[in-house]
Enzyme design. Structure first.
Site, PDB file in Angstrom:
ATOM      1  N   ASP A  13      41.410  34.877  39.146  1.00 43.65           N
ATOM      2  CA  ASP A  13      42.754  34.271  39.167  1.00 43.65           C
ATOM      3  C   ASP A  13      43.085  33.500  37.897  1.00 43.65           C
ATOM      4  O   ASP A  13      43.862  32.539  37.923  1.00 43.65           O
ATOM      5  CB  ASP A  13      42.920  33.325  40.381  1.00 43.65           C
ATOM      6  N   LYS A  16      44.869  36.949  34.452  1.00 48.15           N
ATOM      7  CA  LYS A  16      44.552  38.210  33.756  1.00 48.15           C
ATOM      8  C   LYS A  16      45.759  39.143  33.712  1.00 48.15           C
ATOM      9  O   LYS A  16      46.009  39.797  32.711  1.00 48.15           O
ATOM     10  CB  LYS A  16      43.398  38.943  34.472  1.00 48.15           C
ATOM     11  N   GLY A  40      44.367  40.028  43.366  1.00 49.50           N
ATOM     12  CA  GLY A  40      45.779  39.662  43.516  1.00 49.50           C
ATOM     13  C   GLY A  40      46.275  39.295  42.133  1.00 49.50           C
ATOM     14  O   GLY A  40      45.921  38.249  41.606  1.00 49.50           O
ATOM     15  N   HIS A  41      47.030  40.187  41.515  1.00 51.51           N
ATOM     16  CA  HIS A  41      47.429  40.023  40.112  1.00 51.51           C
ATOM     17  C   HIS A  41      48.937  39.819  40.025  1.00 51.51           C
ATOM     18  O   HIS A  41      49.708  40.703  40.397  1.00 51.51           O
ATOM     19  CB  HIS A  41      47.014  41.267  39.314  1.00 51.51           C
ATOM     20  N   GLN A 223      38.861  40.113  39.423  1.00 57.67           N
ATOM     21  CA  GLN A 223      37.906  39.020  39.692  1.00 57.67           C
ATOM     22  C   GLN A 223      37.535  38.311  38.363  1.00 57.67           C
ATOM     23  O   GLN A 223      38.345  38.281  37.461  1.00 57.67           O
ATOM     24  CB  GLN A 223      36.671  39.520  40.444  1.00 57.67           C
ATOM     25  N   THR A 238      31.505  38.757  44.210  1.00 62.54           N
ATOM     26  CA  THR A 238      32.041  39.985  44.776  1.00 62.54           C
ATOM     27  C   THR A 238      30.976  41.072  44.582  1.00 62.54           C
ATOM     28  O   THR A 238      29.900  40.804  44.032  1.00 62.54           O
ATOM     29  CB  THR A 238      33.414  40.333  44.151  1.00 62.54           C
ATOM     30  N   THR A 303      44.977  36.361  49.915  1.00 59.94           N
ATOM     31  CA  THR A 303      44.687  35.804  51.246  1.00 59.94           C
ATOM     32  C   THR A 303      45.524  34.574  51.604  1.00 59.94           C
ATOM     33  O   THR A 303      45.487  34.127  52.743  1.00 59.94           O
ATOM     34  CB  THR A 303      43.200  35.394  51.337  1.00 59.94           C
ATOM     35  N   LEU A 334      48.431  26.046  30.535  1.00 64.58           N
ATOM     36  CA  LEU A 334      48.326  24.772  29.820  1.00 64.58           C
ATOM     37  C   LEU A 334      49.356  23.786  30.375  1.00 64.58           C
ATOM     38  O   LEU A 334      49.088  22.583  30.491  1.00 64.58           O
ATOM     39  CB  LEU A 334      48.557  24.985  28.311  1.00 64.58           C
TER      40      LEU A 334
HETATM   41  P1  GDP Z   1      44.931  37.007  38.042  1.00 62.19           P
HETATM   42  O1  GDP Z   1      44.320  37.407  39.348  1.00 62.19           O
HETATM   43  O2  GDP Z   1      43.899  36.601  37.038  1.00 62.19           O
HETATM   44  O3  GDP Z   1      45.871  38.030  37.493  1.00 62.19           O
HETATM   45  O4  GDP Z   1      45.791  35.690  38.337  1.00 62.19           O
HETATM   46  P2  GDP Z   1      46.689  35.385  39.648  1.00 62.19           P
HETATM   47  O5  GDP Z   1      47.926  36.192  39.587  1.00 62.19           O
HETATM   48  O6  GDP Z   1      45.865  35.494  40.879  1.00 62.19           O
HETATM   49  O7  GDP Z   1      46.968  33.844  39.478  1.00 62.19           O
HETATM   50  C1  GDP Z   1      47.534  33.318  38.336  1.00 62.19           C
HETATM   51  C2  GDP Z   1      48.803  32.554  38.756  1.00 62.19           C
HETATM   52  O8  GDP Z   1      49.189  31.722  37.688  1.00 62.19           O
HETATM   53  C3  GDP Z   1      49.992  33.465  39.019  1.00 62.19           C
HETATM   54  O9  GDP Z   1      50.835  32.849  39.962  1.00 62.19           O
HETATM   55  C4  GDP Z   1      50.676  33.508  37.653  1.00 62.19           C
HETATM   56  O10 GDP Z   1      52.053  33.848  37.728  1.00 62.19           O
HETATM   57  C5  GDP Z   1      50.499  32.095  37.207  1.00 62.19           C
HETATM   58  N1  GDP Z   1      50.454  31.873  35.761  1.00 62.19           N
HETATM   59  C6  GDP Z   1      49.887  32.647  34.795  1.00 62.19           C
HETATM   60  N2  GDP Z   1      49.971  32.030  33.590  1.00 62.19           N
HETATM   61  C7  GDP Z   1      50.608  30.857  33.816  1.00 62.19           C
HETATM   62  C8  GDP Z   1      50.953  29.751  32.989  1.00 62.19           C
HETATM   63  O11 GDP Z   1      50.705  29.718  31.804  1.00 62.19           O
HETATM   64  N3  GDP Z   1      51.571  28.687  33.603  1.00 62.19           N
HETATM   65  C9  GDP Z   1      51.851  28.664  34.940  1.00 62.19           C
HETATM   66  N4  GDP Z   1      52.446  27.578  35.442  1.00 62.19           N
HETATM   67  N5  GDP Z   1      51.543  29.682  35.740  1.00 62.19           N
HETATM   68  C10 GDP Z   1      50.915  30.746  35.194  1.00 62.19           C
HETATM   69  P1  IMO Z   2      41.550  38.501  41.060  1.00 59.76           P
HETATM   70  O1  IMO Z   2      41.423  39.883  40.495  1.00 59.76           O
HETATM   71  C1  IMO Z   2      39.591  35.134  42.974  1.00 59.76           C
HETATM   72  C2  IMO Z   2      36.302  36.034  45.731  1.00 59.76           C
HETATM   73  C3  IMO Z   2      36.486  35.743  47.204  1.00 59.76           C
HETATM   74  C4  IMO Z   2      35.055  35.406  47.587  1.00 59.76           C
HETATM   75  C5  IMO Z   2      34.253  36.393  46.747  1.00 59.76           C
HETATM   76  C6  IMO Z   2      33.842  37.652  47.485  1.00 59.76           C
HETATM   77  O2  IMO Z   2      42.886  38.213  41.637  1.00 59.76           O
HETATM   78  O3  IMO Z   2      41.072  37.475  40.083  1.00 59.76           O
HETATM   79  P2  IMO Z   2      35.176  39.828  48.232  1.00 59.76           P
HETATM   80  O4  IMO Z   2      36.366  39.998  49.131  1.00 59.76           O
HETATM   81  O5  IMO Z   2      35.380  40.351  46.858  1.00 59.76           O
HETATM   82  O6  IMO Z   2      33.916  40.344  48.852  1.00 59.76           O
HETATM   83  O7  IMO Z   2      34.979  38.232  48.117  1.00 59.76           O
HETATM   84  O8  IMO Z   2      35.070  36.731  45.645  1.00 59.76           O
HETATM   85  N1  IMO Z   2      37.356  36.902  45.130  1.00 59.76           N
HETATM   86  C7  IMO Z   2      38.295  36.477  44.286  1.00 59.76           C
HETATM   87  N2  IMO Z   2      38.584  35.233  43.855  1.00 59.76           N
HETATM   88  N3  IMO Z   2      40.286  36.178  42.500  1.00 59.76           N
HETATM   89  C8  IMO Z   2      39.993  37.435  42.890  1.00 59.76           C
HETATM   90  O9  IMO Z   2      40.557  38.515  42.348  1.00 59.76           O
HETATM   91  C9  IMO Z   2      38.986  37.625  43.854  1.00 59.76           C
HETATM   92  N4  IMO Z   2      38.462  38.704  44.482  1.00 59.76           N
HETATM   93  C10 IMO Z   2      37.453  38.256  45.238  1.00 59.76           C
HETATM   94  O10 IMO Z   2      37.354  34.657  47.412  1.00 59.76           O
HETATM   95  O11 IMO Z   2      34.741  34.123  47.132  1.00 59.76           O
HETATM   96 MG    MG Z   3      44.308  36.806  41.353  1.00 61.04          MG
END
Ligand code: GDP
Ligand code: IMO
Ligand code: MG
Length: 444
Positions: A13, A16, A40-41, A223, A238, A303, A334
C-alpha cells in the site's frame, strides 16, 4: 527503451499504483507478475478514482498491453467482475492478456483461507481471505489448476474429480464446513474459462517479442518487500515474491532484461494484518497518520480494514534497498506529514533483550519483535505541500526530511508524491533514465 520494475519497499500500500500510473504513460506494456486479488491499487486520474485488484493499472491508458503474468493467482469470478466494472466505465480490453500458466483461485482456496485463519486464533496472519496462500500452496504441491486448464474440458474434469473429494475431506472433517459439489464447481469454472478465453495466451512470448522490438515494459509489483514470502517478516507475509527478483520468475523473463528498479515508500509507514511493526504508533500519532474520513485515509483497499500506522523506518528501508537492488525511490504521501509539529524517523534498532544497537537488520526472521526503534526527530514544516510542483517549492524542512531518507538509505529519491492526483507529483530526477546507482563502499 527501458524495462522498469516498480516495487513496494515497505509492507504494501505504498502508492505503487500511483507511481505505475505515472510511468505507464511512456510504457508499451504493463505487467502484474505476482499476487492476486489481495492487492488493492488506487489511481486517481482526472477526478476519477480507480481501484484495481487483478488488472494492471496501465489499463487506464488505451493502447497499452496489460498482462496478468504467469506468477499471478487469479480468481476468475473476481477477474470477470473487476473487468466488467472497468468496461462499464469506458476502458478498453483490446490489449488485455492473461497467462496460460497463472494459477486459478478455486472456491476451496477461499474457504480454506478463511477457515485456516479462524483456526489459528491468536497466531492468525490477518490475510485478505482472497485464497492467496492456499492457491500458491497447491501450485507448489503441483495440485493447482492453471488458467489453461479452464479451457480444456477433459483436463479440468479429471483434475477436479481427483481434487474436490480431497478438498472436501479438509472442509468437512477439519473445518466442519459443507462439502463442495464437484459437478457444480466444474461447470462454473468451465464457464469462467469460456469468458476468459479471448485474453488467454503465452504472455512471456509477448514480453520477449516486445524486448526484441525495444519497447518499454513496466512491471507493477503488488504487496511489498516486507510481505515477501522469502524475505519478509515470515510467517506474517503473503505467499508470493513481491520483490524485484519476483518480476523475472513471475513474468517469465531473464534478469538481463530489467534495466531499472524503483522502490515506492510512504513518507511514514503502514501495515494491514498481523506481524511485527517496530515503529507502529498506536495512540494519537497513529490516529493522525490514519487521517480517518479523508479519501485516502489509511484503510485497506481490498478489505476495508484500518491500516496500522507508524514512523518511517530506515533500518527496514535499507533492507529493502538491499533485497531489491533499488536504483531510486519514490516517496509518497509527503502531504500527510504537513500538519505534524514533530516528525520522527527510526535510524537504528536497539535489541530489547541485549541492548545492542543495530543500524542494519541483524536478521529478518524472529528478531523484529524484539527491536525497539532509535529515533531522530525533525521539526515539522507545518505548511501544505499538496500544491508544490517542484523540489524547490517544498518547505526547507520537508526537503531536509527527504534528503535525510536518501542519505540513510543510500539511494536517490527521484519522485515525491504530495497528493492522490496524477499531477500532485514532483520529479526530482528522471526515475528511469537517471544515473545508474553506484554503490558506495562504506555507508555512513
Ligand atoms: P498501492 O497498493 O501501493 O498501490 O497503494 P494503495 O492504493 O493501496 O494505497 C495508497 C493510497 O494512498 C491510495 O488511496 C492513494 O490514492 C493514496 N495516495 C498515493 N499517493 C498519495 C499522496 O502522495 N498523498 C496522498 N494524500 N494520498 C496518496
Ligand atoms: P497491495 O498490492 C497491504 C497482507 C495482508 C496480510 C498478509 C497476507 O495493495 O500493496 P494474503 O491475503 O496475501 O495471504 O495476506 O499480507 N497483504 C497486503 N497488505 N497491501 C497489499 O497489497 C496486501 N496484500 C496482502 O494484510 O497481512
Ligand atoms: Mg494497496
Amino acid at each position: 527503451m527501458a524495462n522498469v520494475v516498480v516495487v513496494g519497499a515497505q509492507f504494501g500500500d505504498e502508492g505503487k499504483a500511483k507511481v505505475t500510473d505515472l510511468l505507464s504513460k511512456n510504457a508499451d506494456i504493463v505487467v502484474r507478475y505476482q499476487g492476486g486479488a489481495n492487492a488493492g491499487h488506487t489511481v486517481v486520474a482526472n477526478g476519477n478514482t480507480y481501484k484495481f485488484h487483478l488488472i494492471p493499472s496501465g489499463i487506464l491508458y488505451s493502447g497499452k498491453t496489460c498482462i496478468l503474468g504467469p506468477g499471478m493467482v487469479i480468481d476468475p469470478k473476481a477477474f470477470i467482475g473487476e473487468l466488467s466494472a472497468l468496461l462499464k466505465r469506458g476502458l478498453d480490453d483490446a490489449n488485455l492478456k492473461v497467462s496460460t500458466c497463472a494459477h486459478v483461485t478455486m472456491p476451496y482456496h477461499l474457504l480454506i483461507d478463511a477457515a485456516e485463519e479462524e483456526s489459528r486464533g491468536n497466531q492468525k496472519i490477518g490475510t485478505t481471505k482472497r485464497g492467496i496462500g492456499p492457491t500458491y500452496a497447491d501450485k507448489c504441491a503441483r495440485s493447482g489448476i492453471r488458467v489453461e486448464d479452464l479451457l480444456e474440458k477433459d483436463v479440468l474434469k479429471a483434475k477436479l474429480d481427483w481434487l474436490i473429494p480431497r478438498k472436501n475431506v479438509i472442509l468437512e472433517r477439519l473445518y466442519n464446513l459443507p462439502a463442495l459439489n464437484s459437478k457444480e464447481v466444474y461447470e462454473t469454472y468451465l464457464e469462467y474459462g469460456q469468458q476468459m478465453k479471448k485474453y488467454v495466451c503465452d504472455t512471456s512470448a509477448i514480453i520477449f517479442q516486445s524486448v526484441r522490438e525495444k519497447k518499454n515494459i513496466l512491471f507493477e509489483g503488488a504487496q511489498g518487500t516486507l510481505l515477501d514470502l522469502d524475505h519478509g517478516s515470515y510467517p506474517y507475509v503473503t505467499s508470493s515474491s513481491p520483490t524485484a527478483g519476483g518480476a523475472c520468475i513471475g513474468a517469465g523473463i531473464g534478469p538481463t532484461i530489467i534495466d531499472r528498479v524503483i522502490g515506492v515508500s510512504k513518507s511514514y509507514m503502514t501495515r494491514v494484518g498481523e506481524g511485527p511493526f517496530p515503529t507502529e504508533q498506536s495512540g494519537a500519532i497513529g490516529e493522525q497518520l490514519r487521517q480517518v474520513g479523508k479519501a485516502w485515509a489509511e484503510v485497506g483497499v481490498t478489505t476495508g480494514r484500518p491500516r496500522r500506522c507508524g514512523w518511517f523506518d530506515t533500518v527496514l528501508g535499507r533492507y529493502s534497498v538491499r533485497i531489491n537492488g533499488l536504483d531510486c525511490l519514490a516517496i509518497t504521501k509527503l502531504d500527510v506529514l504537513d500538519e505534524f509539529d514533530e516528525i520522527k524517523i527510526c535510524v537504528a534498532y536497539r535489541d530489547a533483550k541485549t541492548k545492542e544497537v543495530y543500524k542494519d537488520l541483524p536478521s529478518i526472521t524472529g528478531c523484529l519483535q524484539y527491536m525497539e526503534p532509535v529515533y531522530e526527530s525533525f521539526t515539522g514544516w507545518r505548511k501544505s505541500t499538496s500544491e508544490c510542483v517542484s523540489y524547490n517549492d517544498l518547505p526547507a524542512q520537508a526537503q531536509k526530511y527527504i534528503n535525510f531518507i536518501a542519505e540513510q538509505l543510500d539511494v536517490p529519491v527521484a519522485i515525491v508524491s504530495v497528493g492522490q492526483n496524477r499531477d500532485q507529483t514532483i520529479i526530482i530526477e528522471d526515475p528511469i533514465h537517471g544515473p545508474k546507482r553506484v554503490l558506495t563502499k562504506n555507508v555512513k
